[in-house]
Design a protein around this motif. Structure first.
Motif, PDB file in Angstrom:
ATOM      1  N   LYS A 288       0.774  -1.068   0.006  1.00  0.00           N
ATOM      2  CA  LYS A 288       0.100  -0.037  -0.035  1.00  0.00           C
ATOM      3  C   LYS A 288       0.828   1.229  -0.038  1.00  0.00           C
ATOM      4  O   LYS A 288       1.887   1.315   0.753  1.00  0.00           O
ATOM      5  N   ALA A 289       0.673   2.079  -0.897  1.00  0.00           N
ATOM      6  CA  ALA A 289       1.045   3.416  -0.796  1.00  0.00           C
ATOM      7  C   ALA A 289       0.208   4.548  -0.971  1.00  0.00           C
ATOM      8  O   ALA A 289      -0.482   4.470  -1.800  1.00  0.00           O
ATOM      9  N   SER A 290       0.310   5.612  -0.119  1.00  0.00           N
ATOM     10  CA  SER A 290      -1.028   6.523  -0.086  1.00  0.00           C
ATOM     11  C   SER A 290      -0.529   7.864   0.124  1.00  0.00           C
ATOM     12  O   SER A 290       0.584   8.222   0.796  1.00  0.00           O
ATOM     13  N   ALA A 291      -0.933   8.948  -0.597  1.00  0.00           N
ATOM     14  CA  ALA A 291      -0.446  10.325  -0.632  1.00  0.00           C
ATOM     15  C   ALA A 291      -1.633  10.772   0.070  1.00  0.00           C
ATOM     16  O   ALA A 291      -2.619  10.893  -1.054  1.00  0.00           O
ATOM     17  N   THR A 292      -1.677  11.914   1.026  1.00  0.00           N
ATOM     18  CA  THR A 292      -2.757  12.627   1.468  1.00  0.00           C
ATOM     19  C   THR A 292      -2.403  13.883   1.591  1.00  0.00           C
ATOM     20  O   THR A 292      -1.400  14.438   1.747  1.00  0.00           O
ATOM     21  N   PHE A 293      -3.246  15.061   0.921  1.00  0.00           N
ATOM     22  CA  PHE A 293      -3.126  16.413   0.840  1.00  0.00           C
ATOM     23  C   PHE A 293      -4.211  17.098   1.180  1.00  0.00           C
ATOM     24  O   PHE A 293      -5.645  16.600   0.914  1.00  0.00           O
ATOM     25  N   LYS A 294      -4.149  17.841   2.191  1.00  0.00           N
ATOM     26  CA  LYS A 294      -5.241  18.578   2.969  1.00  0.00           C
ATOM     27  C   LYS A 294      -5.067  20.057   2.935  1.00  0.00           C
ATOM     28  O   LYS A 294      -4.521  20.775   3.891  1.00  0.00           O
ATOM     29  N   PRO A 295      -5.564  20.748   1.763  1.00  0.00           N
ATOM     30  CA  PRO A 295      -5.605  21.975   1.556  1.00  0.00           C
ATOM     31  C   PRO A 295      -5.994  22.879   2.475  1.00  0.00           C
ATOM     32  O   PRO A 295      -5.695  23.915   2.400  1.00  0.00           O
ATOM     33  N   SER A 296      -7.248  22.651   3.141  1.00  0.00           N
ATOM     34  CA  SER A 296      -7.818  23.270   4.215  1.00  0.00           C
ATOM     35  C   SER A 296      -8.353  22.101   5.215  1.00  0.00           C
ATOM     36  O   SER A 296      -8.489  21.122   5.150  1.00  0.00           O
ATOM     37  N   ASP A 297      -8.800  22.861   6.506  1.00  0.00           N
ATOM     38  CA  ASP A 297      -9.502  22.056   7.465  1.00  0.00           C
ATOM     39  C   ASP A 297     -10.583  21.395   6.943  1.00  0.00           C
ATOM     40  O   ASP A 297     -10.940  20.405   7.595  1.00  0.00           O
ATOM     41  N   SER A 298     -11.146  21.861   5.877  1.00  0.00           N
ATOM     42  CA  SER A 298     -12.516  21.419   5.230  1.00  0.00           C
ATOM     43  C   SER A 298     -12.368  20.186   4.479  1.00  0.00           C
ATOM     44  O   SER A 298     -13.430  19.603   4.165  1.00  0.00           O
ATOM     45  N   LEU A 299     -11.280  19.976   3.863  1.00  0.00           N
ATOM     46  CA  LEU A 299     -11.085  19.406   2.805  1.00  0.00           C
ATOM     47  C   LEU A 299      -9.663  18.251   2.738  1.00  0.00           C
ATOM     48  O   LEU A 299      -8.684  18.948   3.245  1.00  0.00           O
ATOM     49  N   THR A 300     -10.005  16.946   2.524  1.00  0.00           N
ATOM     50  CA  THR A 300      -8.866  15.890   2.611  1.00  0.00           C
ATOM     51  C   THR A 300      -8.931  15.276   1.267  1.00  0.00           C
ATOM     52  O   THR A 300      -9.983  14.862   0.946  1.00  0.00           O
ATOM     53  N   THR A 301      -7.765  15.424   0.577  1.00  0.00           N
ATOM     54  CA  THR A 301      -7.788  14.621  -0.707  1.00  0.00           C
ATOM     55  C   THR A 301      -6.619  13.307  -0.647  1.00  0.00           C
ATOM     56  O   THR A 301      -5.851  13.743   0.204  1.00  0.00           O
ATOM     57  N   TYR A 302      -6.699  12.363  -1.337  1.00  0.00           N
ATOM     58  CA  TYR A 302      -5.652  11.281  -1.183  1.00  0.00           C
ATOM     59  C   TYR A 302      -5.734  10.485  -2.592  1.00  0.00           C
ATOM     60  O   TYR A 302      -6.677  10.577  -3.382  1.00  0.00           O
ATOM     61  N   ALA A 303      -4.363   9.943  -2.567  1.00  0.00           N
ATOM     62  CA  ALA A 303      -4.386   8.851  -3.742  1.00  0.00           C
ATOM     63  C   ALA A 303      -3.699   7.771  -3.285  1.00  0.00           C
ATOM     64  O   ALA A 303      -2.876   7.790  -2.376  1.00  0.00           O
ATOM     65  N   THR A 304      -4.241   6.413  -3.695  1.00  0.00           N
ATOM     66  CA  THR A 304      -3.757   5.208  -2.891  1.00  0.00           C
ATOM     67  C   THR A 304      -3.624   4.146  -3.932  1.00  0.00           C
ATOM     68  O   THR A 304      -4.446   4.103  -4.678  1.00  0.00           O
TER      69      THR A 304
END
Length: 767
Positions: A499-515
């Motif tokens: 498993k490999a995952s990258a998480t980007f949280k541009p703001s406290d309201s939004l979480t994005t990820y790629a796995t």
């Protein structure tokens, strides 16, 4: 009379609750109409083996609290399947539960195959190999249910090929005495009464140090099908009871020990599969088809808090007895032989003994680095007694004598399987906005089957029961040849999951990820490996089994919450490549099932979940999923043995979704009311591959597509303090669509439907 009685109870209880409640002291839970707040409405999950907000977890996950389960009337797997996007529950009858997630399924039954979705009760994996019963656990007094979509192999093992479902039961409260109860009375049709009773008591024994929690339940649900073969009205009645006792000891602030014992006996009196050709809600078999389960679980979980990490050790022993009694008369259709159809059935008794040990260490220190490392061990022994039967009346009518009872063949077997694995996940947080996670699990599995000495095959003049019965020849069976002990090939497999995952949280309201993640299933050993057909010696010999399949998943997703938690949206897009697919095949002459491997498939799609609070007291939620999964690689030999066709859609709906709306309001100063509607839609999907295994030029006679169907439930509830009452109707429009098609010919009644329209009331205390 039953209908009138139940209606009176429902009406009286619902409108009496406010009156009774008025006499109680004011108090109870805060009304649901309260303003939402991010900190209060956060859903905490432990899908990554540590407590995190669901909005921060880079996994496509749905979570259900006990409050939500109760409101929606979800008491088992069925409701979870309908409410989770991208997930379908294939449930031919009680105690047969097989989830499909993201289209990873070759048919809805999974006979002989390891489930593609792992099911855990706390730390115990209860999902198993097809052709066995799986007790539908009672979802009362649970902390929550989590459904993780996509392969979860790094933390949850080889069985989590396309997902994992976790049932997390509540632990004892060390400080407060507490009780809770839920009673449910329902009426299906005019004379089918459903009764469900649940109770919990929590007792602190030593304040802040020792407590015990006990849960008990009993269900008696009268059936709604008539078996025209046995002559029993409402034959598919379910009786289910059990309970659990949990002891929590916390001698220090760092150490806690939890001991759990649970027991459940689920006893459906007949199958719920129907024969539409006989009329609505009709089925046929010469004896009741029985799929009972009796499960006892003992668990010891020890947690120790170091300064830098939390150590968890979970040891679980499970003893599971089951019955798989099924009428196989459909194997030989009328006209296929001069004497067909014949009395033919299987009474199989199974006994599972399972030990599971998992130990893991999860970091708790502050800093950019987080880790989870651990080890896993599973040892399972399964004994299965295969007793092939005729029928005493049939034997007498055909002049077949000499058998000591109705059984003409008895075969005793057992199998042993083990899994040993080490796993770990490492997360590095470059900042509060960006982090990377990598995980690996390396596991070794082994499985071996054995035929035990004894049993027998009855013959006369060298011919067996099938010959005399199918050709209508009377005889006296004089020879009972015992089976010699035999040892099957030991299947071994070792494979890593990544498993490999990258998480980007541009703001406290939004979480994005790629796995990116991988998964596999353990090798399968065929119980009848090496066996020739007793009906046609020229038919294929059952192969030894199937090797591990392999799955690669690519996923991107986003999770957002805005306006103080009033709006939340989660979405995920995925592409899955599935190769060396473990698939079920059936020998043509006698319908003996076996596992094999075939080419490859691709599944792609997306899922979304939306929750909105547009006004005080109003909640609107809806979710949906689109899936396109089909066979992409297949050799002629693989097509011949499996019946698969290149480009054929797998057994999953293209479109599905659900919607929920609730309105909470006040009656007087301290009585809360709630009106709720929830609806689900499941698209049509294939029951199996389209051609006959072993004869690819012949379309499979049992192939079909389920109906696209919708289910609508409504409820109206009142609550004052600890007392609550809720009137409900399930399957409001009395939808009778075909929701499941059994892929195998041996069953005459092969079609599953929803329970018909059911009215009822739930009475709760301290919920």
């Amino acid at each position: 009379m039953k209908a009138i009685f139940l209606a009176s109870v429902c009406a009286g209880a619902l409108f009496t609750v406010p009156t009774i409640a008025m006499a109680q002291d004011a108090g109870g839970a805060a009304p649901k109409a309260a303003e939402p707040d991010d900190s209060e409405s956060d859903i905490i999950v432990t899908a990554t083996r540590r407590a995190e907000r669901i909005q921060d977890v880079p996994i496509s996950i749905s979570a259900f609290s006990q409050e939500e389960l109760t409101e929606k009337g979800i008491v088992g797997y069925e409701g979870i399947g309908r409410e989770t996007p991208g997930v379908v529950l294939n449930k031919p009858t009680a105690n047969f539960n097989n989830f499909t997630a993201r289209g990873i399924a070759t048919n809805g039954y999974n006979a002989n195959l390891q489930s593609s979705v792992a099911i855990y009760i706390d730390e115990l994996p209860v999902s198993t190999i097809g052709n066995t019963t799986v007790v539908d656990p009672n979802l009362f007094d649970v902390e929550r249910v989590e459904f993780l979509r996509g392969p979860q192999g790094t933390l949850f093992g080889s069985g989590s090929l396309s997902g994992a479902m976790r049932i997390l039961q509540k632990s004892p409260d060390l400080n407060d005495f507490d009780t809770a109860a839920l009673v449910d009375f329902g009426l299906t049709g005019s004379d089918s009464i459903r009764q469900r009773y649940n109770a919990m008591v929590n007792v602190p024994l030593v304040e802040d140090r020792l407590a015990v929690r006990a849960v008990g339940f009993y269900r008696h649900e009268e059936g709604y099908l008539d078996n025209v073969g046995t002559g029993v009205h409402n034959s598919n009645t379910l009786v289910d009871y059990g309970g659990r006792l949990v002891l929590l000891w916390r001698p220090t602030d760092r150490l806690s020990v939890k001991l759990l014992g649970s027991y459940e006996y689920s006893n459906p009196k007949d199958s719920s599969l129907t024969s539409p050709g006989l009329g609505r809600n009709k089925r046929i078999s010469d004896e009741p088809d029985r799929f009972t389960g009796k499960q006892a679980i003992a668990n010891a979980t020890i947690d120790y808090e170091f300064d830098f990490a939390k150590l968890t050790s979970s040891s679980t022993y499970s003893d599971f007895d089951q019955r798989f009694y099924v009428d196989l008369a459909g194997t030989f259709a009328p006209g296929s032989f001069p004497g067909a159809p014949i009395a033919f059935g299987l009474d199989a008794d199974g006994y599972d003994k399972v030990f599971v040990q998992e130990t893991r260490l999860a970091s708790t220190f502050d800093g950019p680095l987080e880790f989870v490392v651990g080890g896993f061990y599973l040892n399972r022994r399964r004994d299965v007694d295969f007793l092939y039967r005729s029928n005493l009346d049939f034997l007498a009518a055909r002049g077949l004598t000499g058998l000591p009872d109705k059984y003409f063949q008895k075969l005793y077997t057992h199998s042993k399987s083990t899994e040993v694995a080490g796993f770990g996940e490492l997360t590095y947080r470059f900042s509060d906005k960006f982090w990377l996670t990598g995980g690996v699990r390396y596991g070794e599995t082994a499985a071996q089957s054995f035929a035990e000495a004894g049993g027998y095959l009855a013959t006369a003049a060298g011919f067996n029961y099938y010959t005399y019965a199918l050709f209508g020849i009377p005889t006296n069976f004089t020879t009972f040849t015992p089976y010699a002990a035999a040892e099957g090939i030991k299947a071994k497999g070792s494979k890593p999951s990544w498993k490999a995952s990258a998480t980007f949280k541009p703001s406290d309201s939004l979480t994005t990820y790629a796995t990116f993640s991988t998964g596999f299933r353990a090798p399968i050993v065929n119980a009848r490996a090496g066996a020739a057909s007793l009906v046609d010696p020229n038919d294929i010999i059952i192969p030894f089994g199937a090797t591990s399949d392999s799955l690669k998943s690519y996923e991107i997703g986003a999770k957002g919450r805005w306006l103080g938690g009033r709006v939340s949206i989660n979405t995920a897009f995925y592409l899955i490549d599935w190769s060396n697919i473990q698939a079920q095949a059936n020998r043509v002459s006698d319908s003996v099932q076996f596992a094999t491997n075939i080419g490859a498939a691709r599944s792609k799609g997306f899922e979304f979940e939306v929750n909105v609070i547009p006004a005080t007291g109003v909640t609107i939620g809806f979710n949906g999923a689109y899936n396109d999964s089909k066979i992409t690689r297949l050799s002629p030999a693989e097509a011949a043995i499996s019946g698969a066709v290149l480009g054929h859609r797998l057994s999953a709906p293209r479109i599905q979704g659900s919607a929920y709306m609730s309105y909470n309001f006040k009656i007087g100063s301290d009585v809360d009311a709630m009106l709720a509607v929830n609806a689900q839609h499941i698209g049509a999907y294939n029951s199996s591959f389209p051609n006959t295994p072993g004869n690819p030029n012949l379309p499979l006679s049992t192939f079909g597509k389920t109906d696209a169907y919708s289910n609508v439930n409504m409820s109206l509830g009142l609550k004052k303090g600890d007392l609550s009452a809720q009137l409900y109707v399930e399957n409001l429009f009395d939808d009778h669509s075909i929701t499941y098609i059994h892929p195998e010919a041996f069953l005459v009644s092969r079609f599953g439907t929803m329970r018909p329209r059911t009215f009822g009331i739930r009475l709760g205390y301290s919920l």
